[in-house]
Enzyme design. Structure first.
Site, PDB file in Angstrom:
ATOM      1  N   LYS A  54       0.658  19.768   2.007  1.00 53.91           N
ATOM      2  CA  LYS A  54      -0.433  18.828   2.304  1.00 53.91           C
ATOM      3  C   LYS A  54      -0.762  18.868   3.785  1.00 53.91           C
ATOM      4  CE  LYS A  54       0.696  15.586  -1.372  1.00 53.91           C
ATOM      5  NZ  LYS A  54       1.640  14.555  -1.770  1.00 53.91           N
ATOM      6  N   GLN A  98       4.555   9.337  -0.494  1.00 55.64           N
ATOM      7  CA  GLN A  98       4.995  10.282  -1.529  1.00 55.64           C
ATOM      8  C   GLN A  98       5.916   9.594  -2.534  1.00 55.64           C
ATOM      9  OE1 GLN A  98       3.890  13.475  -1.778  1.00 55.64           O
ATOM     10  NE2 GLN A  98       5.132  13.858  -3.581  1.00 55.64           N
ATOM     11  N   ASP A 121      -4.660   8.015  -2.611  1.00 59.30           N
ATOM     12  CA  ASP A 121      -4.076   8.312  -3.922  1.00 59.30           C
ATOM     13  C   ASP A 121      -4.788   7.543  -5.038  1.00 59.30           C
ATOM     14  OD1 ASP A 121      -1.962  10.146  -4.178  1.00 59.30           O
ATOM     15  OD2 ASP A 121      -0.554   8.782  -3.188  1.00 59.30           O
TER      16      ASP A 121
HETATM   17  N1  GUN Z   1       4.280  12.509  -6.462  1.00 57.75           N
HETATM   18  C1  GUN Z   1       3.840  13.362  -7.408  1.00 57.75           C
HETATM   19  N2  GUN Z   1       2.492  13.357  -7.460  1.00 57.75           N
HETATM   20  C2  GUN Z   1       2.082  12.481  -6.540  1.00 57.75           C
HETATM   21  C3  GUN Z   1       0.795  12.055  -6.104  1.00 57.75           C
HETATM   22  O1  GUN Z   1      -0.262  12.459  -6.613  1.00 57.75           O
HETATM   23  N3  GUN Z   1       0.791  11.135  -5.105  1.00 57.75           N
HETATM   24  C4  GUN Z   1       1.928  10.654  -4.556  1.00 57.75           C
HETATM   25  N4  GUN Z   1       1.810   9.747  -3.585  1.00 57.75           N
HETATM   26  N5  GUN Z   1       3.130  11.040  -4.920  1.00 57.75           N
HETATM   27  C5  GUN Z   1       3.202  11.944  -5.903  1.00 57.75           C
END
Ligand code: GUN
Length: 296
Positions: A54, A98, A121
């Site tokens: 990311k 996350q 998100d």
């Molecule tokens: N963990 C797995 N997928 C995601 C996601 O799309 N967002 C976040 N914040 N954590 C994750």
């Protein structure tokens, strides 16, 4: 194989190019650089890989990346204080915590502490409510990526039968809302669904988001259907580590009209949509025109 392959990797590259154009526009018109803060608590190896990826892609599209890596035993209070600081920071337009968080932290409490306008998100209850009522919101990245691919492939989805297998807050439920918003007839199926095979066979659009390797075989797929495989499962295959989806690709590709591969399907679109949400958040925060083509 008879199905058309839906190339998420190539589509994600196109989305990133569009994001980069909007980032340049926000810089030129508002004199600010869109910024994304990612918070990682603990050392889960899969999460570390995602967070690195990311950060790299954020910088590649011209945005600022802020990474906050916290010890696994970080207190809830310290995490909430960090979120408060990021909420108040004008250089930060998107905040992502996350998941999963370590067990001693309450993820609902943490996620709902994020300023909803920075919740890239789309997990904050305000955004969930806005999406469910058809209002402008932040849309969860994975379902948004799936919808973009479906629209690109089909044009209109109106009147199609869509079956979403999986009822998670991250994928299944928001995916169903987005498909409903595009006038599909939507079924959410899950582990307790009776005769799941028959339900799947009724789908013009079948979205698999259960997290079980190759759970959906080709004979559950209606001939000509579009199959979107959200699963990313690590398995051992002949002594070698391998990534497979929730769909048995070979048998499904023999009957489907179109299918996303794993890897190279939904996965790359998720991060591209995170970047898209961040530039959208930055534009909204500065009263600029809504970036076209990056939101629903
Ligand atoms: N963990 C797995 N997928 C995601 C996601 O799309 N967002 C976040 N914040 N954590 C994750």
């Amino acid at each position: 194989m008879t199905a058309t392959l839906i190339d998420g990797k190539a589509f994600a590259a196109k989305v990133r190019t569009e994001v980069a154009t909007h980032v340049a526009r926000v810089k030129a018109e508002a004199g600010i650089t869109p910024g994304l803060a990612v918070v990682l608590v603990g050392e889960d190896p899969a999460s570390q890989v995602y967070v690195r990826s990311k950060g790299k892609q954020t910088v590649e599209v011209g945005m600022a990346s802020f990474e906050h890596r916290l010890e696994a035993d970080t207190s809830e209070r310290a995490l909430l204080e960090l979120i408060d600081r990021l909420n108040a920071d004008p250089q930060v337009h998107g905040i992502l915590v996350q998941l999963p968080l370590p067990d001693h932290l309450d993820s609902d409490l943490v996620i709902n502490r994020i300023d909803p306008t920075k919740d890239v998100d789309g997990f904050h209850i305000s955004n969930v409510g806005l999406l469910g009522t058809g209002q402008k919101s932040m849309v969860p990245c994975t379902p948004l990526g799936c919808l973009m691919m479906l629209r690109e492939h089909h044009g209109s989805l109106s009147g199609m039968n869509a079956v979403v297998v999986g009822r998670s807050n991250i994928v299944g439920k928001p995916m169903a809302q987005l498909l409903l918003g595009d006038s599909c007839t939507v079924t959410i199926a899950h582990s307790r669904t009776r005769d799941l095979a028959a339900v799947c066979r009724g789908a013009d659009i079948l979205v698999a988001a259960v997290g079980r390797p190759r759970m959906i075989p080709g004979d559950w797929v209606k001939p000509g259907a579009t199959v979107i495989d959200v699963g990313i499962n690590r398995i051992e295959d002949g002594g070698k580590a391998k990534l497979v989806g929730d769909v048995d690709f070979d048998s499904a590709a023999a009957v489907a009209g179109a299918i996303t591969p794993v890897p190279g399907g939904v996965g790359p679109m998720t991060i591209a949509c995170l970047l898209a949400n961040t530039v959208v958040a930055a534009a909204r925060a500065n009263g600029l025109a809504e970036p076209q083509g990056l939101t629903v």
